[in-house]
Enzyme design. Structure first.
Site, short mmCIF file in Angstrom:
data_model
loop_
_atom_site.label_atom_id
_atom_site.label_comp_id
_atom_site.label_asym_id
_atom_site.label_seq_id
_atom_site.Cartn_x
_atom_site.Cartn_y
_atom_site.Cartn_z
N ARG A 12 -39.17 -10.17 -12.06
CA ARG A 12 -38.05 -9.95 -11.15
C ARG A 12 -37.16 -11.19 -11.00
O ARG A 12 -36.11 -11.13 -10.36
CB ARG A 12 -38.57 -9.55 -9.76
N SER A 13 -37.54 -12.27 -11.60
CA SER A 13 -36.82 -13.53 -11.43
C SER A 13 -35.75 -13.71 -12.49
O SER A 13 -36.05 -13.83 -13.68
CB SER A 13 -37.81 -14.70 -11.52
N PRO A 14 -34.47 -13.78 -12.10
CA PRO A 14 -33.43 -14.02 -13.10
C PRO A 14 -33.59 -15.38 -13.78
O PRO A 14 -33.31 -15.51 -14.97
CB PRO A 14 -32.13 -13.95 -12.29
N TYR A 15 -34.04 -16.38 -13.02
CA TYR A 15 -34.24 -17.69 -13.63
C TYR A 15 -35.35 -17.67 -14.67
O TYR A 15 -35.31 -18.40 -15.67
CB TYR A 15 -34.53 -18.74 -12.57
N SER A 16 -36.37 -16.83 -14.44
CA SER A 16 -37.42 -16.68 -15.45
C SER A 16 -36.82 -16.16 -16.76
O SER A 16 -37.09 -16.70 -17.84
CB SER A 16 -38.51 -15.73 -14.95
#
Length: 217
Positions: A12-16
């Site tokens: 769910r993490s855009p940075y991931s």
């Protein structure tokens, strides 16, 4: 023997997602491995997180994600549907989380199969790349798994036969993530030292080079 880095990562993490193009390129260029270890997002690990956090936090993440993607030339759009079932007005997180449970268990299965990094790279591109609506339907995930060298139907059959095995893998990832000294994702961990964020890969590379990291032949 290659140096080894753990990557604690959330679907769910855009940075991931935004960390992966550079991370994959580094692994291709340098003699080290990244062990992708999926964890549940903060919204699942701590359902009160967004209620306790300044509302500007989420707005800033949206702003910053788009500009990082633009600067780096990475196709980007938030997934449709959101992997987390959450009312973004009240910030209530639903108890049942079918999308993120499925994705994270699949990520754990790929981890155990030794294809974790390839799997999260391909699946996250489907979620965030902007070309696919309804990523959870049709053959989008099956084709992503195939590109990662895996069979989605086989993975899902193995998970259905023994879900506790994959849930324990996720719990182990979350314990080691917490023990690293950080709670956010993506967190790269080398010899117990955490490097949080997609913008810390240069610092991680510097540390690896201090430990003898060489370019691949």
């Amino acid at each position: 023997m290659s140096l080894s880095v753990d990557l604690f990562w959330s679907f769910r993490s855009p940075y991931s997602y935004l960390s992966l193009p550079k991370a994959v390129k580094l692994v291709e260029q340098y003699d080290f491995v990244i062990n992708a270890r999926p964890v549940y997002p903060l919204a699942v690990r701590d359902p009160t997180f967004f209620k306790r956090t300044d509302p500007r936090f989420a707005r800033y993440v949206v702003l910053d994600s788009f500009r990082v993607a633009q600067k780096e030339g990475i196709p980007f759009r938030f997934p449709r549907p959101d992997p987390i079932v959450q009312n973004m007005q009240t910030l209530e997180v639903t108890a049942e989380q079918p999308y993120i449970t499925r994705l994270t268990r699949l990520g754990a299965a790929a981890q155990l199969a030794g294809r974790g990094l390839a799997f999260i790279r391909e699946v996250s591109s489907v979620l965030y790349g902007g070309a696919v609506d309804n990523w959870h339907e049709g053959d989008h995930l099956a084709k992503a798994a195939e590109r990662a060298g895996l069979d989605l139907a086989q993975l899902e059959a193995e998970i259905a036969a023994d879900p506790d095995r994959y849930d324990e893998t996720i719990r182990s990832n979350e314990r080691d993530h917490a023990a690293s000294g950080h709670w956010g994702v993506p967190t790269f961990v080398f010899k117990g030292e955490p490097f949080f964020g997609q913008d810390r890969l240069d610092l991680l590379l510097w540390r690896l080079q201090q430990h003898g990291l060489k370019e691949r032949d």
